[in-house]
Motif scaffolding. Structure first.
Motif: not given
Length: 460
Positions: A46-53, A133-143, A192-195, A213-218
């Motif tokens: 995350f050298k350049d932050g979370f934007d790539g994810v 990580i992006a795939k993980f976030l999508f599968d876990i949080f978007i469902d 997460f979805q509500e927020d 928000l996304v980085s914290y929930y991760y």
């Protein structure tokens, strides 16, 4: 279910050969729990932050792909040419567009939620882990919540310059995203979805705080799952493990809950995380599972079997432990008439023993460093001799308070309960500091001097 066939599959998966000893530890075939790797090059810093994810995550939500990063200079010239601007005015028009499109370091400025789809992955080897990580976030949080993609549509801007630029954006193509992970802590997904939905109704705040928000929930999800995996069959996946944070601006000490029940507790849990992940991989294959069952789910699967099938599975598990120990050149152990949980413990101890060999210590220690990387970047702070502790900035506490309170004021007592549902536990000293912060920002509505009669106003 033919457990002998599953045993043969497991042997093949770990590259066991009949004519020589040894095996290759492999994970993430039947047990996809974390987007972590065991090599340093597989881990995003995350050298350049979370934007790539973030960019890849939003593209997954909208089921689109970005062929190549957006060329801002090319876009500026294209708009200028096509909008019938004369040569004299073109220079000034292009300057305005550049200021609108770029922030101070020349990167793409998010002036509308649709622009999140154009945030590129970082260059280099870490881009692969960003995609994971992006795939993980999508599968876990978007469902499969299709309504969330509406947040990032391009056609809902009232700003003239935004409308103009959005009409010229190209480069996205439709794609299908296959599911790899599944949420094991469903109420985190629901919250997460509500927020996210609430935050998106406040566009300016959303543009500035979506990443946080996304980085914290991760971080919240991976630390909670780590704690629960370490608890094995005793874990309660319907509840949140109490993990205490301290505030960025307050002093702390060893006697505080933030030290006693904070990051050191997570660190203790993740020290053997790779051992648990291997155990779960082996058990899921032996059971013939395709849905990444964790310990309590596997226990339920076993309990649902007939007595005959339970005996058959235990026999195969017993055989596998003996095979594993032999292949890893561990001393043989006598295992007879053991219960299911005892056999799982035998398997765990065997894999732990194997990973204590000098050549295995590296992967074991590197696997959970993905938790440290995101934590040290955003949610941990070094506190002198106390080492790293979980840390909450003013920006984070206000963001999470905002999504907890939403549009109607809430009592302080209820707000702290809502924060705990989102993984933030505070001791009484931190709570006093939070009350002082709210008071300072004129967010408290006092009905009396009683703490229970204090309400926090909506922040957004």
């Amino acid at each position: 279910m033919n457990y002998q066939e599953n045993l043969q599959e497991l042997k093949g998966h770990l590259s066991i050969k009949e004519d020589k000893l040894g095996l290759t530890h492999k994970i993430n075939k039947r047990s996809n729990f974390f987007p972590f790797g065991t090599r340093a090059t597989e881990r995003s810093k995350f050298k350049d932050g979370f934007d790539g994810v973030l960019g890849e995550f939003t593209r997954n939500i909208c089921e689109v792909d970005l062929a190549q990063p957006l060329d801002l200079e090319k876009l500026v010239k294209e708009i200028s040419l096509n909008e019938d601007i004369n040569d004299e005015e073109a220079v000034y028009f292009q300057q305005i567009l550049r200021m609108f499109l770029q922030d101070n370091n020349g990167t793409l400025k998010v002036f509308h939620p649709h622009i999140f789809l154009y945030l590129p992955l970082n260059d280099g080897k870490q881009s692969k882990n960003e995609k994971d990580i992006a795939k993980f976030l999508f599968d876990i949080f978007i469902d499969n919540n299709q309504s969330l993609r509406d947040i990032f549509k391009s056609g809902n801007s009232n700003d003239l310059v935004s409308k103009l630029v959005l009409n010229y954006l190209q480069g996205l193509s439709e794609t299908k995203v296959e599911q790899k992970y599944s949420s094991k802590i469903k109420h985190i997904t629901k919250t997460f979805q509500e927020d996210l939905t609430f935050l998106s109704t406040h566009e300016d705040y959303f543009k500035n705080h979506f990443s946080l928000l996304v980085s914290y929930y991760y971080f919240f999800y991976i630390t909670q799952l780590t704690l629960k995996v370490a608890q094995r069959s005793k874990a309660d996946y319907e509840d949140i493990n109490s993990v205490y944070y301290t505030l960025d601006w307050e002093p702390t000490s060893k006697s505080r809950r933030g030290y006693l029940n904070g990051y050191p507790m997570i660190k203790d849990a993740y020290n053997n995380l790779l051992i648990d992940i291997n155990v779960l991989e082996h058990l899921n294959i032996l059971f013939g599972m395709n849905d990444s069952q964790q310990y309590t789910e596997l226990q339920s699967t076993f309990n649902s079997l007939s007595v005959e099938k339970q005996s058959e599975f235990k026999s195969v598990l017993c055989d596998w432990i003996k095979i594993y120990r032999e292949q890893m050149s561990l001393s043989p152990k006598t295992i007879d008439n053991e219960g299911y949980e005892d056999l799982v413990q035998y398997l765990y101890n065997s894999i732990l023993e194997a990973y204590q060999k000098p050549n295995m210590l590296g992967p074991r220690s590197r696997y959970p460093l993905s938790i440290e990387e995101i934590g040290k970047k955003y949610f941990m702070k070094t506190r002198g001799s106390l080492g790293y502790m979980l840390n909450v900035t003013q920006d984070l506490i206000l963001l999470l308070a905002a999504v907890c309170i939403k549009n109607e004021k809430q009592s302080l007592k209820n707000l702290f309960k809502e924060l705990e549902l989102r993984g933030l536990f505070f001791d009484r000293y931190s709570k006093e500091e939070i009350v002082n912060l709210f008071n300072k920002l004129n967010l408290l509505d006092k009905k009396s001097d009683s703490g229970d009669a204090q309400y926090v106003k909506p922040i957004l």
